[in-house]
Design an enzyme around this catalytic site. Sequence first.
Site, short mmCIF file in Angstrom:
data_model
loop_
_atom_site.label_atom_id
_atom_site.label_comp_id
_atom_site.label_asym_id
_atom_site.label_seq_id
_atom_site.Cartn_x
_atom_site.Cartn_y
_atom_site.Cartn_z
N ASP A 92 37.92 71.13 9.81
CA ASP A 92 38.83 71.93 10.64
C ASP A 92 40.08 72.31 9.83
O ASP A 92 40.60 73.42 9.94
CB ASP A 92 39.23 71.13 11.89
CG ASP A 92 38.02 70.50 12.54
OD1 ASP A 92 37.22 71.24 13.11
OD2 ASP A 92 37.85 69.27 12.44
N HIS A 151 37.87 66.06 16.75
CA HIS A 151 37.05 67.11 16.15
C HIS A 151 36.21 67.72 17.27
O HIS A 151 35.03 67.42 17.45
CB HIS A 151 36.14 66.53 15.06
CG HIS A 151 35.15 67.54 14.54
ND1 HIS A 151 35.52 68.66 13.84
CD2 HIS A 151 33.80 67.62 14.65
CE1 HIS A 151 34.46 69.38 13.54
NE2 HIS A 151 33.40 68.76 14.03
C1 LMR Z 1 31.26 71.86 13.20
O1 LMR Z 1 32.47 71.74 13.45
O2 LMR Z 1 30.81 72.75 12.49
C2 LMR Z 1 30.28 70.91 13.85
O3 LMR Z 1 30.90 69.69 14.10
C3 LMR Z 1 29.77 71.52 15.12
C4 LMR Z 1 28.71 70.68 15.80
O4 LMR Z 1 28.82 70.48 17.04
O5 LMR Z 1 27.77 70.22 15.15
#
Ligand code: LMR
Length: 294
Positions: free
Chosen positions: A121, A149
Amino acid sequence: MSQSLNAMKMELIDSALPLLKGGGGCGGGIVATTDVALACGGVDIAIMLGGFPRRDGMERKDVMSKNVSIYKAQASALEKHASHDCKVLVVANPANTNALVLKEYAPSIPKENITCLTRLDHNRALAQVSERLNVPVGNVKNVIVWGNHSSTQYPDLNHATVTIEGQEHPVRGLIADDRWMKTEFITVVQQRGEAIIKARKASSAFSAASAACDHMHDWILGTPEGTWVSMGVCSDGSYGTPAGLMYSFPVHCKGGAWSIVQGLKIDEFSRAKMNATANELMEEKYLAYSCLTP
Ligand code: LMR
């Protein structure tokens, strides 16, 4: 050994990675196994990629209960077999709460050694600023991802800077568009994972792997002077967050240890966003604990 595990082993060999050393070549340094004791034996760094993804029609609680049992088992294996100073990075979702469960069930691993990935992120936030200002992403630093997250995370530009011709400038001043920073920017970063899943019908792979490498690299080798990164770590109550939660903070790393950057000014807007993501983590914690069988 499962076929996909064997494929992974072949790809590792074919990557000719200079640090991947093995007895006698031919991938002798790679142990590809489904035996958890063998997999965890003496490990110094554990990157936990396995989890149970949410499928159509599944309730949050169903996914949580599957992951709680996976992470309870993996924690017990690490507790029994890993090096006592093993550094752990949880990538699989719900990453913060999986890390929390792991921390509970691997009590002899120091809690500072258990982290989860929010660098993905963080990198997404750096990239959005770089695109918006048309500057190299390497010139942008000190964005912050607070909290979970998940789509409640709070990507924060209040302390970020961009270096142009050797001079550091606040990102806020250069962007000069509060509306974008408080709406579109935040939403794009919060929902980037979902956008990738929609586009490729699978979770992010390359960017997630690259972020996991960044996380471990900086944790072990340190962050450059004057630069912080975001890591999901056990809260000590800094910035009014509930102590004990696995929460993403801005951290400095030095000598293999992280420390939460202190003293940053938090405005009312940020406070509300930081609380919202903490509340979601509290709910996840209660849900996870309700799935734990004694
Ligand atoms: C991401 O942020 O790309 C992954 O965590 C998304 C997910 O739900 O697998």
